[in-house]
Design a protein around this motif. Sequence first.
Motif, PDB file in Angstrom:
ATOM      1  N   ILE A   4       0.843  -1.194   0.000  1.00  0.00           N
ATOM      2  CA  ILE A   4       0.000   0.000   0.000  1.00  0.00           C
ATOM      3  C   ILE A   4       0.874   1.237   0.000  1.00  0.00           C
ATOM      4  CG2 ILE A   4      -1.790   1.292   1.225  1.00  0.00           C
ATOM      5  CD1 ILE A   4      -2.747  -1.360   2.382  1.00  0.00           C
ATOM      6  N   GLU A   5       0.653   2.081  -1.003  1.00  0.00           N
ATOM      7  CA  GLU A   5       1.372   3.336  -1.137  1.00  0.00           C
ATOM      8  C   GLU A   5       0.401   4.454  -0.773  1.00  0.00           C
ATOM      9  OE1 GLU A   5       3.504   5.392  -4.818  1.00  0.00           O
ATOM     10  OE2 GLU A   5       3.719   3.206  -4.797  1.00  0.00           O
ATOM     11  N   ILE A   6       0.674   5.148   0.317  1.00  0.00           N
ATOM     12  CA  ILE A   6      -0.244   6.201   0.773  1.00  0.00           C
ATOM     13  C   ILE A   6       0.286   7.568   0.360  1.00  0.00           C
ATOM     14  CG2 ILE A   6      -1.269   7.315   2.794  1.00  0.00           C
ATOM     15  CD1 ILE A   6      -1.436   4.576   4.087  1.00  0.00           C
ATOM     16  N   VAL A  41      -1.005  -4.194  -5.436  1.00  0.00           N
ATOM     17  CA  VAL A  41      -0.512  -2.886  -5.032  1.00  0.00           C
ATOM     18  C   VAL A  41      -1.692  -1.926  -4.998  1.00  0.00           C
ATOM     19  CG1 VAL A  41       1.017  -0.955  -5.622  1.00  0.00           C
ATOM     20  CG2 VAL A  41       1.761  -3.316  -6.044  1.00  0.00           C
ATOM     21  N   ILE A  42      -1.800  -1.165  -3.903  1.00  0.00           N
ATOM     22  CA  ILE A  42      -2.867  -0.168  -3.781  1.00  0.00           C
ATOM     23  C   ILE A  42      -2.246   1.202  -3.606  1.00  0.00           C
ATOM     24  CG2 ILE A  42      -4.806   0.657  -2.384  1.00  0.00           C
ATOM     25  CD1 ILE A  42      -5.467  -2.225  -1.715  1.00  0.00           C
ATOM     26  N   LEU A  43      -2.684   2.153  -4.425  1.00  0.00           N
ATOM     27  CA  LEU A  43      -2.296   3.550  -4.305  1.00  0.00           C
ATOM     28  C   LEU A  43      -3.460   4.276  -3.638  1.00  0.00           C
ATOM     29  CD1 LEU A  43      -0.533   6.056  -4.927  1.00  0.00           C
ATOM     30  CD2 LEU A  43      -1.759   6.196  -7.113  1.00  0.00           C
ATOM     31  N   ALA A  48      -7.505  14.619  -7.019  1.00  0.00           N
ATOM     32  CA  ALA A  48      -6.649  15.219  -8.058  1.00  0.00           C
ATOM     33  C   ALA A  48      -5.785  14.143  -8.717  1.00  0.00           C
ATOM     34  CB  ALA A  48      -5.781  16.321  -7.459  1.00  0.00           C
ATOM     35  N   ARG A  49      -5.199  13.284  -7.913  1.00  0.00           N
ATOM     36  CA  ARG A  49      -4.320  12.232  -8.450  1.00  0.00           C
ATOM     37  C   ARG A  49      -5.103  11.210  -9.261  1.00  0.00           C
ATOM     38  NH1 ARG A  49      -0.297   9.986 -10.753  1.00  0.00           N
ATOM     39  NH2 ARG A  49       0.938   8.482  -9.605  1.00  0.00           N
ATOM     40  N   ILE A  50      -6.271  10.784  -8.752  1.00  0.00           N
ATOM     41  CA  ILE A  50      -7.023   9.766  -9.481  1.00  0.00           C
ATOM     42  C   ILE A  50      -7.609  10.347 -10.771  1.00  0.00           C
ATOM     43  CG2 ILE A  50      -9.411   9.834  -8.595  1.00  0.00           C
ATOM     44  CD1 ILE A  50      -8.901   6.689  -8.113  1.00  0.00           C
ATOM     45  N   ALA A  51      -7.894  11.660 -10.770  1.00  0.00           N
ATOM     46  CA  ALA A  51      -8.366  12.305 -12.004  1.00  0.00           C
ATOM     47  C   ALA A  51      -7.260  12.272 -13.070  1.00  0.00           C
ATOM     48  CB  ALA A  51      -8.807  13.738 -11.729  1.00  0.00           C
ATOM     49  N   ASP A  98      -2.614  -3.552  -9.942  1.00  0.00           N
ATOM     50  CA  ASP A  98      -2.645  -2.346  -9.116  1.00  0.00           C
ATOM     51  C   ASP A  98      -4.059  -1.786  -9.015  1.00  0.00           C
ATOM     52  OD1 ASP A  98       0.091  -2.684  -9.230  1.00  0.00           O
ATOM     53  OD2 ASP A  98       0.418  -1.055 -10.662  1.00  0.00           O
ATOM     54  N   ILE A  99      -4.323  -1.151  -7.883  1.00  0.00           N
ATOM     55  CA  ILE A  99      -5.586  -0.477  -7.616  1.00  0.00           C
ATOM     56  C   ILE A  99      -5.254   0.925  -7.118  1.00  0.00           C
ATOM     57  CG2 ILE A  99      -7.639  -0.429  -6.123  1.00  0.00           C
ATOM     58  CD1 ILE A  99      -7.332  -3.512  -5.865  1.00  0.00           C
ATOM     59  N   ALA A 100      -6.003   1.926  -7.560  1.00  0.00           N
ATOM     60  CA  ALA A 100      -5.906   3.277  -6.995  1.00  0.00           C
ATOM     61  C   ALA A 100      -7.277   3.615  -6.416  1.00  0.00           C
ATOM     62  CB  ALA A 100      -5.513   4.296  -8.067  1.00  0.00           C
ATOM     63  N   ILE A 101      -7.278   4.248  -5.252  1.00  0.00           N
ATOM     64  CA  ILE A 101      -8.530   4.605  -4.592  1.00  0.00           C
ATOM     65  C   ILE A 101      -8.422   6.051  -4.095  1.00  0.00           C
ATOM     66  CG2 ILE A 101      -7.782   3.564  -2.395  1.00  0.00           C
ATOM     67  CD1 ILE A 101     -10.786   2.717  -2.048  1.00  0.00           C
ATOM     68  N   ALA A 102      -9.480   6.836  -4.329  1.00  0.00           N
ATOM     69  CA  ALA A 102      -9.463   8.267  -4.032  1.00  0.00           C
ATOM     70  C   ALA A 102     -10.274   8.587  -2.783  1.00  0.00           C
ATOM     71  CB  ALA A 102     -10.019   9.055  -5.216  1.00  0.00           C
ATOM     72  N   TYR A 103      -9.624   9.217  -1.829  1.00  0.00           N
ATOM     73  CA  TYR A 103     -10.258   9.521  -0.546  1.00  0.00           C
ATOM     74  C   TYR A 103     -11.488  10.421  -0.706  1.00  0.00           C
ATOM     75  CZ  TYR A 103     -10.810  10.507   4.373  1.00  0.00           C
ATOM     76  OH  TYR A 103     -11.326  10.608   5.635  1.00  0.00           O
TER      77      TYR A 103
END
Length: 165
Positions: A4-6, A41-43, A48-51, A98-103
């Motif tokens: 997990i990359e925070i 892997v999860i980002l 802004a980043r996920i956009a 990989d997965i990206a998830i936006a807070y």
Amino acid sequence: MLDIEIEDMRWQELALETLAHEAVSAALAHVQLDLDDCEVVILACDDARIAELNEEFREKAKATNVLSWPSEDLAAETPGADPERPEADFTGEIALGDIAIAYDTCAREAEEAGKSMTDHVRHLVVHGTLHLLGYDHIRDEDATLMETLEVEILGKLGIPNPYEH
């Protein structure tokens, strides 16, 4: 292995490591895989980043809740059929992707739906993990299969059906 990359520190306050481990493990166990044999892997980022990622990879210039990049295309050719089973590489590990998830989007969706943020995040991590395993929701039959699996997996985690209103 779960890496997990925070990037957005609000995820730490939510204990994303624990939530993600529960969700990924449950999704993999449902298809008879063990997290110890797989690599995910999860980002954990913000809108802004996920956009940026959504624009770069899907040509959609807007934020979204979760994105997934499977290591290989396991999707079934027949609508509604189970995807191919992932196979281990020469090291014995199964690299799933990989997965990206936006807070921001997750928090807004949880509030709008009257759900807890932790339940919503676990749902989205399960959803992203199923994408890594070749499940999708573009065709109606595939969407039905994927939603059914999500409901079953979330039920095992004590989370109510997210598709009931």
